[in-house]
Write an enzyme that holds these catalytic residues in place. Structure first.
Site, short mmCIF file in Angstrom:
data_model
loop_
_atom_site.label_atom_id
_atom_site.label_comp_id
_atom_site.label_asym_id
_atom_site.label_seq_id
_atom_site.Cartn_x
_atom_site.Cartn_y
_atom_site.Cartn_z
N LYS A 1 -15.72 4.38 -6.09
CA LYS A 1 -16.75 5.40 -6.26
C LYS A 1 -17.76 4.89 -7.30
CE LYS A 1 -16.19 10.37 -6.14
NZ LYS A 1 -15.43 11.46 -6.77
C1 E4P Z 1 -15.90 14.51 -5.58
O1 E4P Z 1 -15.99 13.41 -5.20
C2 E4P Z 1 -16.45 15.01 -6.86
O2 E4P Z 1 -15.99 14.24 -7.91
C3 E4P Z 1 -16.09 16.44 -7.05
O3 E4P Z 1 -16.13 17.09 -5.79
C4 E4P Z 1 -16.90 17.15 -8.09
O4 E4P Z 1 -16.58 18.52 -8.05
P1 E4P Z 1 -16.93 19.53 -9.23
O5 E4P Z 1 -18.39 19.83 -9.16
O6 E4P Z 1 -16.10 20.73 -8.93
O7 E4P Z 1 -16.53 18.85 -10.51
#
Ligand code: E4P
Length: 217
Positions: free
Chosen positions: A87
């Protein structure tokens, strides 16, 4: 639509996997920290354990901010398991790293995407996945799902191979809307997965069936 779970909690991952609906996992530095993981080696071991539970893509986030360091970190993360997806935050340096990694066949998930234009740029750089955050847009009175609609339409227009992960999901309606729009993947917190299963009429109906069955026995 594929379902990923958005957590680093092993119990939640196991429970979702046992439901038979889980195609992959996404983590981020905040989710890793929430599990009390300390140190690089513990992080690598945790990602390895997740890969042993789920046979599917597991996103592990690079925390470097310079292109050369992101690439080095990504190579290390990718060496943990063939299912690891690196990522990478949507930055100029991140995009440059995505291009290099795509040439090395290392899978990437470009994260922190908030506009369709950012998604196009990430796809053009060679991202395997893009992660637009719907909940965080809704939180600031923007329309997160409108961004998903545009990205899905644009990727179809140009037949981009990049898959769309609907991220920052807050409730079941986000999952429903993601499916209606034809998004490839929804990454869902465990609490929301549980809500997808439940309906009060199911509970009442089952209670009544079981009570009536007592008259049969
Ligand atoms: C996914 O890849 C993200 O890290 C995640 O969905 C972020 O979610 P949040 O806005 O609830 O922290």
């Amino acid at each position: 639509m594929k379902f990923f779970i958005d957590t680093a909690n092993l119990n939640e991952i196991r429970a979702a996997y046992e439901l038979g609906i889980l195609d992959g996992v996404t983590t981020n530095p905040s989710l890793i920290a929430k599990e009390g993981i300390k140190g690089r080696e513990a992080f690598r071991n945790h990602i390895k354990t997740i890969c042993e539970i789920v046979q599917g893509p597991v996103s592990a986030e690079a925390i470097s901010t310079r292109m050369e360091e992101i690439v080095t970190e990504a190579r290390d993360l990718a060496s943990i398991d063939p299912n690891v997806v690196v990522k990478i935050p949507m930055t100029r340096e991140g995009l440059r790293a995505v291009k290099v990694l795509a040439e090395e066949n290392i899978k990437t998930n470009v994260t922190l995407i908030f506009t369709p234009i950012q998604a196009i740029i990430a796809a053009k750089a060679g991202a395997t996945y893009v992660s637009p955050f719907v909940g965080r847009l809704d939180d600031i009175s923007s329309h997160g799902m409108a961004v998903i609609k545009d990205i899905v339409e644009i990727f179809a227009n140009y037949m981009f191979d990049t898959e769309v992960i609907v991220a920052s999901i807050r409730h079941p309606m986000h999952v429903l809307e993601a499916a209606r729009l034809g998004a490839d993947i929804a990454t869902i917190p465990f609490g929301v997965i549980e809500k997808l299963i439940q309906h009060p009429l199911t509970d009442v109906g089952l209670k009544n069936f079981l009570e009536d069955w007592k008259k049969v026995e």
